[in-house]
Design a protein around this motif. Structure first.
Motif, short mmCIF file in Angstrom:
data_model
loop_
_atom_site.label_atom_id
_atom_site.label_comp_id
_atom_site.label_asym_id
_atom_site.label_seq_id
_atom_site.Cartn_x
_atom_site.Cartn_y
_atom_site.Cartn_z
N VAL A 271 0.84 -1.20 0.00
CA VAL A 271 0.00 0.00 0.00
C VAL A 271 0.87 1.25 0.00
O VAL A 271 1.87 1.35 0.72
N ALA A 273 0.91 5.36 0.42
CA ALA A 273 0.13 6.46 0.99
C ALA A 273 -0.23 7.51 -0.06
O ALA A 273 -1.29 8.13 0.02
N TRP A 282 -4.09 4.48 4.61
CA TRP A 282 -2.92 3.59 4.67
C TRP A 282 -2.95 2.76 5.95
O TRP A 282 -2.73 1.55 5.91
N PRO A 298 5.54 -1.10 1.82
CA PRO A 298 4.95 -0.07 0.97
C PRO A 298 5.81 0.29 -0.24
O PRO A 298 7.04 0.19 -0.22
N HIS A 305 7.14 6.75 4.15
CA HIS A 305 6.81 5.38 4.53
C HIS A 305 7.68 4.83 5.65
O HIS A 305 7.25 3.90 6.35
#
Length: 373
Positions: A271, A273, A282, A298, A305
């Motif tokens: 994932v 952001a 997130w 991420p 991150h």
């Protein structure tokens, strides 16, 4: 209760530090929208997001015309409420990249403001699971690079304590991918991770063949082997592949991630952001993934991150791709291959405002206040 009084928006273009090519595209320029929110106490927070060369002007218009005016006068501490309100306001155009990128710039600014007022770094405010996280590097593994360059970069990263290196795959001939990874594995040994990334470049039959052929190299994962919306294809591949399948950089909704996890269609969640719509969603994805015992690694945005990976229990790796050096005073701190979460209040990104102002595209620079709405 501190109300949002002023929002300043700007965008800068940042050229990649190295040539970046993968199986489907070249990374031409990083359009970087920046949002600075000031509340009635005078506190400020700055957030950002990014594109890889297209869509930046649309993001800026969405911010200026619709999203930012909507939150003037709102309580800046109501981060969750604001995110949901803005998402619903734009529901006719979601779920998509343009909306998510715009939402991310606002949401990260609100989190920065919130953390600064609390005197806490983001990683502590968002959970506080650990103070550092291991890095792997992507900068030396682009698809156009000769195998000698990839090997040299990986050996250098290993000597610095990095956990692994990512190599782009998707050469026209399967044997080319096999040869590159064979040479790399032989050079780095079995105690160093090799990640691979197909950037959605395969059809189902090709993805299965590549996964089978690359399995002997003990890969950490195969990233985005199929188009991101082909969930059924990922289910079948994940069940057949001995190598974990990683997804996430091209998903824009927490519900998409939930379906992947519920259907056992991935082993790694990446994932981003900047693409999911900010820190608020997130964290939802990361906590949902923990419920399925799936690690979070991420995509991109290492400067942001690092704090999010360190905030959650299932954060595993930070991806090393420098991108903000030209508009920040200090970069990410990496010690013996470990990315160190910043202790300064907020996101921990030390913006160089002289550099930002000199690079800002005047067409998109704007201040939104109650008087202007």
């Amino acid at each position: 209760m501190a109300r949002i009084e002023r929002i300043e928006i700007a965008m800068v273009d940042l050229a990649p530090k190295v040539e970046r090519q993968d199986a489907i595209q070249s990374f031409v320029t990083q359009e970087t929208p920046l949002v600075t929110i000031t509340d009635s106490d005078g506190a400020q927070g700055t957030g950002y997001s990014y594109t890889i060369g297209t869509g930046g002007s649309s993001v800026m218009r969405l911010l200026a015309d619709h999203l930012c005016p909507r939150i003037i006068g709102r309580d800046a501490t109501e981060v969750e409420a604001i995110w949901h309100e803005l998402e619903f306001m734009t529901h006719a155009t979601t779920i998509g990249a343009i909306t998510s990128i715009a939402l991310a710039a606002i949401d990260t600014a609100l989190w920065d403001l919130r953390c600064r007022k609390a005197g806490l770094p983001l990683w502590r405010m968002a959970g506080g699971a650990r103070r550092s996280a291991p890095c792997y590097t992507t900068e030396g593994g682009w698809l156009h690079l000769p195998v000698e360059t990839i090997v040299e970069d990986a050996l250098n990263a290993k000597s610095l304590g990095f956990t692994g290196s990512k190599v782009k795959i998707g050469r026209p001939v399967l044997a080319d991918d096999v040869a590159r990874l064979s040479a790399l594995r032989e050079a780095v040994g079995d105690d160093y991770e090799i990640m691979t990334d197909a950037n959605q470049g395969f059809a189902r039959d090709t993805a299965r063949r590549r996964a089978d052929a690359l399995a002997p190299f003990g890969l950490a994962w195969i990233e985005e082997p199929l188009p991101a919306d082909d969930i059924a294809g990922h289910v079948a591949l994940a069940q057949a592949s001995a190598t974990p399948i990683a997804i996430g950089e091209s998903l824009y909704s927490i519900r998409h991630f939930a379906e992947y996890a519920a259907r056992d269609a991935c082993g790694i969640i990446q994932v981003d952001a900047g693409r999911i719509g900010g820190i608020t969603p997130w964290l939802k994805v990361a906590h949902m993934a923990e419920g399925f015992d799936i690690p979070v690694c991420p995509h991109f945005l290492m400067e942001l991150h690092v704090s999010l990976v360190c905030a959650v229990q299932n954060g595993r790796y930070v991806e090393y791709i420098p991108q903000l050096d030209e508009i920040t005073q200090t970069g990410l701190t990496i010690t013996d291959g470990q990315a160190i979460a910043p202790e300064t209040p907020g996101l921990g990104i030390d913006w160089d405002w002289d550099a930002i102002n000199s690079r800002a595209i005047s067409e998109f620079t704007q201040t939104i206040t109650e008087a202007s709405t």
